[in-house]
Scaffold this active site. Structure first.
Site, mmCIF file in Angstrom:
data_model
loop_
_atom_site.group_PDB
_atom_site.id
_atom_site.type_symbol
_atom_site.label_atom_id
_atom_site.label_comp_id
_atom_site.label_asym_id
_atom_site.label_seq_id
_atom_site.Cartn_x
_atom_site.Cartn_y
_atom_site.Cartn_z
ATOM 1 C CB CYS A 22 2.810 -7.034 7.387
ATOM 2 S SG CYS A 22 1.263 -6.596 6.592
ATOM 3 C CG HIS A 56 -1.477 -9.430 10.064
ATOM 4 N ND1 HIS A 56 -0.650 -8.836 10.989
ATOM 5 C CD2 HIS A 56 -1.710 -10.682 10.501
ATOM 6 C CE1 HIS A 56 -0.415 -9.693 11.968
ATOM 7 N NE2 HIS A 56 -1.035 -10.811 11.694
ATOM 8 C CG HIS A 57 -2.674 -5.485 6.076
ATOM 9 N ND1 HIS A 57 -2.127 -5.453 7.342
ATOM 10 C CD2 HIS A 57 -3.991 -5.203 6.227
ATOM 11 C CE1 HIS A 57 -3.069 -5.162 8.224
ATOM 12 N NE2 HIS A 57 -4.211 -5.005 7.576
ATOM 13 C CD GLN A 69 9.345 -4.268 13.686
ATOM 14 O OE1 GLN A 69 8.564 -3.595 13.009
ATOM 15 N NE2 GLN A 69 10.162 -3.727 14.567
ATOM 16 C CG HIS A 127 4.848 -2.487 10.141
ATOM 17 N ND1 HIS A 127 4.643 -3.837 10.220
ATOM 18 C CD2 HIS A 127 5.940 -2.223 10.904
ATOM 19 C CE1 HIS A 127 5.558 -4.370 11.021
ATOM 20 N NE2 HIS A 127 6.348 -3.410 11.453
ATOM 21 C CB CYS A 160 -0.430 -2.679 6.721
ATOM 22 S SG CYS A 160 0.507 -3.161 8.162
HETATM 23 ZN ZN LIG Z 1 -0.063 -5.408 8.005
#
Ligand SMILES: [Zn+2]
Length: 203
Positions: free
Chosen positions: A93, A95-96, A134, A162, A164
């Site tokens: 992902c 974001h993380h 995703q 996910h 995260c």
């Molecule tokens: Zn994430």
């Protein structure tokens, strides 16, 4: 609502940054978590992490459209849907940078061009090996197949977990996320869409 942008095109950035510089960044993080870089077990870790990252993110150096450029003519006349189920996905992902794991289902209805089955899985792989959401991953796979093969329709479904979300934050271990993207006949004709959904739900 945030718009799902259809781009995370490679920027040729990686070539400009040496492996050594990337390893330095990993060393900084190892020290930052409170570890001793000189410890035996960690000596080669930055090198190994960079080697692993090259694999996780190898999709930036590959062109998914090119993978679909070789098509077969001997199956000309086949005009029903081709459904490829349970293509495993390992992505990260954006974001993380945490792992996303799951499966993708890809279907298309050929008009003229039929592509090798492994190529559909390869397109999924190339887009997966980038930092992703995703939603965008689902859309990029569908649009690329649509643009290159110009079939009557494309359907892509991803069902993924996910890390995260499962290992941190809200810690919902069993949660998976399902995303769909339909184009052409799969979008306009519910009978195609329903048949596709029935196929992918069958074990
Ligand atoms: Zn994430």
């Amino acid at each position: 609502m945030k718009l799902v942008k259809d781009t995370n095109q490679p920027k040729e950035k990686r070539q400009q940054i040496s492996d050594e510089k990337a390893e330095e960044a990993i060393k900084t993080i190892i020290e930052w978590v409170g570890e001793d870089l000189e410890r035996e077990g960690l000596k080669s870790t930055p090198k190994r992490v960079i080697k692993a990252f090259k694999e996780y993110f190898k999709g930036y150096s590959q062109d998914p459209a090119e993978l679909l450029s070789k098509t077969f003519t001997e199956v000309e006349g086949y005009d029903d849907m081709v459904v490829e189920k349970n293509i495993s996905i390992q992505s990260h992902c954006e974001h993380h940078m945490a792992p996303i794991t799951g499966v993708a289902h890809v279907a298309y209805i050929p008009s003229k061009k039929v592509v090798g089955l492994s190529k559909l899985a390869r397109v999924v792989e190339v887009f997966s090996k980038r930092l992703q959401t995703q939603e965008r991953l689902t859309m990029q796979i569908a649009k690329t197949i649509m643009n290159v093969l110009q079939p009557r329709g494309v359907a892509v479904t991803i069902d993924a977990s996910h890390q995260c979300m499962t290992n941190r934050g809200v810690k919902k271990e069993d949660t998976t996320t399902i995303t769909n993207y339909f184009l052409g006949a799969f979008k306009d004709d519910l009978s195609f869409q329903n048949r596709y959904l029935r196929y992918i739900n069958k074990d």
